[in-house]
Design a protein around this motif. Structure first.
Motif, PDB file in Angstrom:
ATOM      1  N   UNK A 106       0.827  -1.207   0.000  1.00 30.67           N
ATOM      2  CA  UNK A 106       0.000   0.000   0.000  1.00 30.67           C
ATOM      3  C   UNK A 106       0.859   1.254   0.000  1.00 30.67           C
ATOM      4  N   UNK A 107       1.839   1.302   0.905  1.00 33.55           N
ATOM      5  CA  UNK A 107       2.677   2.493   1.028  1.00 33.55           C
ATOM      6  C   UNK A 107       3.448   2.776  -0.254  1.00 33.55           C
ATOM      7  N   UNK A 108       4.084   1.740  -0.789  1.00 31.48           N
ATOM      8  CA  UNK A 108       4.874   1.920  -2.005  1.00 31.48           C
ATOM      9  C   UNK A 108       3.992   2.186  -3.210  1.00 31.48           C
ATOM     10  N   UNK A 109       2.846   1.492  -3.287  1.00 36.88           N
ATOM     11  CA  UNK A 109       1.962   1.660  -4.440  1.00 36.88           C
ATOM     12  C   UNK A 109       1.352   3.036  -4.507  1.00 36.88           C
ATOM     13  N   UNK A 110       0.864   3.528  -3.366  1.00 41.84           N
ATOM     14  CA  UNK A 110       0.275   4.866  -3.362  1.00 41.84           C
ATOM     15  C   UNK A 110       1.323   5.924  -3.673  1.00 41.84           C
ATOM     16  N   UNK A 111       2.482   5.831  -3.035  1.00 40.01           N
ATOM     17  CA  UNK A 111       3.497   6.859  -3.250  1.00 40.01           C
ATOM     18  C   UNK A 111       4.046   6.821  -4.673  1.00 40.01           C
ATOM     19  N   UNK A 112       4.106   5.621  -5.277  1.00 41.35           N
ATOM     20  CA  UNK A 112       4.560   5.534  -6.665  1.00 41.35           C
ATOM     21  C   UNK A 112       3.612   6.285  -7.593  1.00 41.35           C
ATOM     22  N   UNK A 113       2.297   6.134  -7.392  1.00 32.01           N
ATOM     23  CA  UNK A 113       1.328   6.835  -8.233  1.00 32.01           C
ATOM     24  C   UNK A 113       1.257   8.320  -7.900  1.00 32.01           C
ATOM     25  N   UNK A 114       1.407   8.663  -6.629  1.00 33.06           N
ATOM     26  CA  UNK A 114       1.251  10.052  -6.207  1.00 33.06           C
ATOM     27  C   UNK A 114       2.482  10.903  -6.473  1.00 33.06           C
ATOM     28  N   UNK A 115       3.694  10.315  -6.278  1.00 35.32           N
ATOM     29  CA  UNK A 115       4.916  11.116  -6.330  1.00 35.32           C
ATOM     30  C   UNK A 115       6.043  10.492  -7.134  1.00 35.32           C
TER      31      UNK A 115
END
Length: 366
Positions: A106-115
């Protein structure tokens, strides 16, 4: 107030070597993102090992507001230049902290899409990097991805050791704020026969310090933003510290170990990772215990007055806020490898919440 922190959770709040380090690209130039199988290497382990010595970052290495990711990069569990793939984040957080795959996903996936650049599978744990170009079609504006350090979406207000964006340095470690943390340990911490009196970070320390930081931010920052996703990431930050920074041999977090990771960005001597994987649900339950001591409603300061958000009717308030307000809606229009990766990451991000997958609806270029 939400009845469980799962109505708020989760970020917070920072890899198998693949595409960025040599795997083949696709025909359109992208790099496929994959969710690795769940590891069986999940027991207690001394960290760092001999293969991962501390090396201070060089002038061109990326570091950001997350002490855990900075520490992993300084020891080479993440690439030392601070540019990592989705898979590298999962491998590093497992090896260094025994973080469960779905939580790290979750942490890596969201941050990859967001930033990050989800087309090339690259994310900076710091700021903009020349290694990460503008995403295809400039769908999130003409600038390259801002990395985890860029304000909003991933990192935000009411940090434990960084100032709010509107009033100071929101990226670099602030010793004055850390001194407040140490003062809370001196007042509420537990005694320890090895580390001395008032040397252990316990739940009471975290409950009181987190609420103190909210009160300070609310009073000092006329535009403080503390919506559902930011409450989730902020309080899960506290849970991460209690859960992942504690020495696995004792289950306790000493002031010395805390200082080593926060201030020096290295693992403490004779430190062992936890003896079982830290899961999404465990982190959420711990964060809920921190929050329940001084409940806070989602909201933001408007002209210096804290105004509450309307009650959420979503399956999960934080998940809805993360995806609908913090991922650019243009992610829905991508094609080819980019689309494949976005679909993969959206499914990974939705999984731990137990909610139907939502599609990004946030603004572009923020």
């Amino acid at each position: 107030m939400f009845t469980t922190l799962k109505a708020l959770a989760l970020v917070a709040t920072s890899f198998s070597i693949c595409s960025v380090l040599g795997a083949a690209t696709t025909s359109d130039g992208g790099v496929i993102i994959t969710l690795p199988p769940r590891s069986t290497d999940v027991g207690i382990k001394k960290v760092p090992d001999a293969a991962h010595p501390f090396i201070a970052p060089g002038p061109n290495d990326q570091r950001g507001p997350c002490p855990a990711l900075n520490t992993l990069a300084n020891h080479g569990y993440l690439p030392r230049d601070g540019i990592a793939s989705f898979e590298q984040i999962l491998a590093a957080t497992r090896e260094g902290f025994n973080m469960d795959r779905d939580l790290a996903g979750f942490l890596a996936g969201f941050s990859m899409m967001a930033r990050g650049n989800a087309f090339l599978n690259k994310l900076s744990i710091g700021s903009i990097s020349p290694q990460i170009p503008v995403v295809p079609g400039a769908i999130d504006g003409p600038a390259p991805p801002g990395g985890i350090a860029k304000h909003d979406r991933f990192e935000g207000d009411v940090s434990m050791t960084r100032q709010d964006f509107n009033i100071g340095d929101d990226v670099h470690f602030q010793i004055s704020l850390f001194d407040e943390f140490l003062s809370a340990i001196a007042e509420f911490g537990d005694d320890d026969p090895v580390h001395g009196p008032k040397s252990i970070v316990n739940m009471k320390v975290m409950q009181e310090f987190k609420f103190q930081r909210f009160q300070e931010a609310q009073g000092q920052d006329n535009a403080v933003s503390f919506h559902a996703s930011r409450i989730a990431s902020s309080y899960n930050e506290a849970a991460f510290i209690l859960t992942f920074f504690a020495n696995g041999t004792t289950g306790t977090l000493s002031k010395q170990a805390l200082t080593s990771i926060f201030q020096n960005q290295t693992f403490a001597p004779n430190w062992f990772r936890r003896s079982s994987p830290g899961t999404f649900d465990f982190i959420v339950d711990t964060a809920m215990e921190v929050l329940n001591a001084h409940p806070i409603q989602p909201g933001a300061n408007v002209n210096g007055v804290y105004e509450l958000d309307p009650p959420s009717t979503a399956c999960n308030a934080a998940y809805s806020d993360f995806v609908l307000n913090n991922l650019p809606h243009t992610l829905n229009n991508v094609t080819g490898t980019f689309k494949t990766n976005v679909n993969t990451l959206l499914n990974i991000v939705a999984t731990p919440f137990g909610c139907p997958k939502l599609l990004p609806a946030g603004p572009v270029g923020q």
